[in-house]
Design an enzyme around this catalytic site. Structure first.
Site, PDB file in Angstrom:
ATOM      1  N   HIS A 130       0.798  -1.225   0.000  1.00  0.00           N
ATOM      2  CA  HIS A 130       0.000   0.000   0.000  1.00  0.00           C
ATOM      3  C   HIS A 130       0.828   1.273   0.000  1.00  0.00           C
ATOM      4  O   HIS A 130       0.413   2.298  -0.539  1.00  0.00           O
ATOM      5  CB  HIS A 130      -0.958   0.014   1.191  1.00  0.00           C
ATOM      6  CG  HIS A 130      -2.246  -0.659   0.907  1.00  0.00           C
ATOM      7  ND1 HIS A 130      -2.384  -2.032   0.926  1.00  0.00           N
ATOM      8  CD2 HIS A 130      -3.457  -0.164   0.543  1.00  0.00           C
ATOM      9  CE1 HIS A 130      -3.632  -2.351   0.612  1.00  0.00           C
ATOM     10  NE2 HIS A 130      -4.307  -1.244   0.374  1.00  0.00           N
TER      11      HIS A 130
ATOM     12  N   ASP B 284       0.345   4.229  -2.527  1.00  0.00           N
ATOM     13  CA  ASP B 284       0.184   5.650  -2.193  1.00  0.00           C
ATOM     14  C   ASP B 284       1.149   6.524  -2.994  1.00  0.00           C
ATOM     15  O   ASP B 284       0.794   7.626  -3.423  1.00  0.00           O
ATOM     16  CB  ASP B 284       0.428   5.878  -0.697  1.00  0.00           C
ATOM     17  CG  ASP B 284      -0.759   5.435   0.165  1.00  0.00           C
ATOM     18  OD1 ASP B 284      -1.767   4.968  -0.415  1.00  0.00           O
ATOM     19  OD2 ASP B 284      -0.670   5.558   1.395  1.00  0.00           O
TER      20      ASP B 284
ATOM     21  N   GLU C  45      -8.441   5.989  -6.109  1.00  0.00           N
ATOM     22  CA  GLU C  45      -7.488   6.136  -7.203  1.00  0.00           C
ATOM     23  C   GLU C  45      -8.200   6.684  -8.426  1.00  0.00           C
ATOM     24  O   GLU C  45      -7.918   6.320  -9.539  1.00  0.00           O
ATOM     25  CB  GLU C  45      -6.763   4.807  -7.487  1.00  0.00           C
ATOM     26  CG  GLU C  45      -7.582   3.573  -7.234  1.00  0.00           C
ATOM     27  CD  GLU C  45      -8.530   3.243  -8.386  1.00  0.00           C
ATOM     28  OE1 GLU C  45      -9.731   3.561  -8.259  1.00  0.00           O
ATOM     29  OE2 GLU C  45      -8.066   2.666  -9.395  1.00  0.00           O
TER      30      GLU C  45
HETATM   31  P1  GH3 Z   1      -9.751  -1.245 -12.619  1.00  0.00           P
HETATM   32  O1  GH3 Z   1      -8.753  -1.307 -13.704  1.00  0.00           O
HETATM   33  O2  GH3 Z   1     -11.022  -1.901 -12.984  1.00  0.00           O
HETATM   34  O3  GH3 Z   1      -9.958   0.134 -12.114  1.00  0.00           O
HETATM   35  O4  GH3 Z   1      -9.130  -2.111 -11.457  1.00  0.00           O
HETATM   36  P2  GH3 Z   1      -8.666  -1.672 -10.040  1.00  0.00           P
HETATM   37  O5  GH3 Z   1      -7.842  -2.750  -9.431  1.00  0.00           O
HETATM   38  O6  GH3 Z   1      -8.041  -0.352 -10.084  1.00  0.00           O
HETATM   39  O7  GH3 Z   1     -10.071  -1.675  -9.334  1.00  0.00           O
HETATM   40  P3  GH3 Z   1     -10.755  -0.625  -8.436  1.00  0.00           P
HETATM   41  O8  GH3 Z   1     -10.743   0.682  -9.107  1.00  0.00           O
HETATM   42  O9  GH3 Z   1     -12.089  -1.177  -8.086  1.00  0.00           O
HETATM   43  O10 GH3 Z   1      -9.889  -0.681  -7.125  1.00  0.00           O
HETATM   44  C1  GH3 Z   1      -9.234   0.365  -6.608  1.00  0.00           C
HETATM   45  C2  GH3 Z   1      -8.338  -0.092  -5.513  1.00  0.00           C
HETATM   46  O11 GH3 Z   1      -7.572   1.022  -5.070  1.00  0.00           O
HETATM   47  C3  GH3 Z   1      -9.063  -0.582  -4.297  1.00  0.00           C
HETATM   48  C4  GH3 Z   1      -8.330   0.022  -3.120  1.00  0.00           C
HETATM   49  O12 GH3 Z   1      -7.744  -0.967  -2.337  1.00  0.00           O
HETATM   50  C5  GH3 Z   1      -7.236   0.852  -3.727  1.00  0.00           C
HETATM   51  N1  GH3 Z   1      -7.120   2.144  -3.109  1.00  0.00           N
HETATM   52  C6  GH3 Z   1      -8.102   3.078  -2.972  1.00  0.00           C
HETATM   53  N2  GH3 Z   1      -7.603   4.159  -2.325  1.00  0.00           N
HETATM   54  C7  GH3 Z   1      -6.292   3.920  -2.063  1.00  0.00           C
HETATM   55  C8  GH3 Z   1      -5.250   4.651  -1.410  1.00  0.00           C
HETATM   56  O13 GH3 Z   1      -5.440   5.782  -0.960  1.00  0.00           O
HETATM   57  N3  GH3 Z   1      -4.024   4.087  -1.337  1.00  0.00           N
HETATM   58  C9  GH3 Z   1      -3.783   2.844  -1.850  1.00  0.00           C
HETATM   59  N4  GH3 Z   1      -2.546   2.370  -1.751  1.00  0.00           N
HETATM   60  N5  GH3 Z   1      -4.745   2.127  -2.437  1.00  0.00           N
HETATM   61  C10 GH3 Z   1      -5.983   2.640  -2.548  1.00  0.00           C
HETATM   62 MG    MG Z   2      -8.947   1.386 -10.807  1.00  0.00          MG
HETATM   63 MG    MG Z   3     -11.621   2.895  -8.941  1.00  0.00          MG
END
Ligand code: GH3
Ligand code: MG
Ligand code: MG
Ligand code: MG
Length: 313
Positions: free
Chosen positions: A205, A209, A235
């Site tokens: 993670h 970030d 994201e």
């Molecule tokens: P897709 O190509 O379909 O977008 O696949 P994806 O894996 O990006 O899927 P999705 O958008 O559903 O998942 C986003 C992931 O981002 C889930 C969550 O764990 C991670 N995430 C969300 N916010 C943060 C953050 O602030 N920091 C980190 N390191 N990860 C995050």
């Molecule tokens: Mg995504």
């Molecule tokens: Mg997303």
């Protein structure tokens, strides 16, 4: 080329509110109907290098002046020709943008009843003349400092320094009203990192970030200074291209998509690359904010379904 991941501080150097550096002097707007008083306040505050003073004599201009100058604190006279400070404060407070700007009365009026009335009507402090230079500066600095901190919490995303969700929507609303008034176009894009779960799962993670900070920095660097970049959620990012037709915005986004996909993010001794998908929609094609956002969202999903690493409209 290989770009190292952005160190934690890089995004912080950008002040998303106004692209000012954080150390910029506190901005105080002084409204008083007497040129003599304005000159003396200016003179009192000039020795303080961390205060920037702007003065205004005509109360009806106050909202325009605030919009132009973007003050951190307002020093307000009480008795003015044609109106009083209370009325001015009321008008300012009706404006959502200014609902928490510190308003400090600076007046010769010493009646406690008037003071109470002023504080009840949106005043944050009440200073009576004559006042020592230092006391005035201290109050101005203290109020401005608190306001800047508060504003940052309200509008800024803490990981990236970009505008947050709430602020992004407010800015879109504002940009659409402006485009309507000026008969100009604007484009709204929503971007989502591809397979970001895999980045987190593979590199952790913390690295995830860093990628979020890197894309934030990248987006800011690649759009015009007047354009809006916000972090909409985890994201997901938003870009508002002002005065830009959708075709042009989509072409620009596609260039950005390609450039970003070529960046190598460092990890231990190796590196990896990341892509994003984007959906874009344009005003006046979609005249309401809800329709515009929904259209961009649909385009984003189409980009994802179509295989990712692409821009759709
Ligand atoms: P897709 O190509 O379909 O977008 O696949 P994806 O894996 O990006 O899927 P999705 O958008 O559903 O998942 C986003 C992931 O981002 C889930 C969550 O764990 C991670 N995430 C969300 N916010 C943060 C953050 O602030 N920091 C980190 N390191 N990860 C995050
Ligand atoms: Mg995504
Ligand atoms: Mg997303
Ligand atoms: Mg007066």
């Amino acid at each position: 080329f290989v770009a190292p991941l952005q160190p934690a501080g890089v995004a912080d150097a950008l002040d998303p509110l106004s692209f000012r550096v954080k150390e910029e002097p506190y901005r105080v707007l002084v409204l008083d109907d007497s040129a003599t008083v304005l000159a003396s306040i200016r003179k009192a505050l000039i020795p303080f290098s961390n205060i920037h003073v702007e003065t205004l004599r005509h109360a009806p201009r106050v909202l325009d002046a605030m919009e132009e100058f973007s003050p951190d604190v307002l020093l307000l006279d009480f008795h003015m020709e044609g109106c009083n400070g209370l009325e001015v404060a009321k008008i300012i407070r009706q404006n959502r943008v200014w609902e928490s700007i510190p308003i400090v009365y600076l007046t010769a009026e010493t009646s406690e009843a008037v003071q109470l009335e002023a504080m009840r009507n949106g005043g944050d402090d009440y200073l009576t003349k004559p006042i020592s230079q230092t006391h005035l500066a201290n109050v101005v600095i203290a109020k401005a400092e608190r306001y800047r901190g508060l504003r940052r919490l309200m509008v800024e995303d803490s990981l990236t320094g970009l505008y947050n969700h709430v602020r992004t929507k407010a800015l879109l609303q504002q940009a659409m009203l402006m485009a309507e008034r000026q008969h100009s176009a604007l484009s709204y894009a929503i971007l989502d990192i591809d397979h970001f779960k895999t980045v987190n799962d593979t590199y952790g993670h913390m690295v995830g970030d860093q990628v979020i900070r890197a894309i934030a920095h990248f987006l800011k660097q690649h759009v015009r200074r007047a354009d809006v970049v916000g972090r909409y959620g985890g994201e997901e990012f938003v870009v508002i291209f002002l005065d830009t037709q959708m075709e042009a915005a989509a072409a620009k986004l596609d260039e950005m998509r390609m450039a970003f996909s070529n960046i190598q993010h460092a990890f231990d001794d190796g590196h990896f690359s990341v892509t994003f998908s984007a959906g874009v929609a344009g005003y006046p094609g979609y005249p309401s904010m809800a329709e515009l956002m929904a259209a961009a969202d649909e385009a984003l999903y189409a980009a994802k379904r179509g295989g990712r690493n692409r821009v759709m409209r």
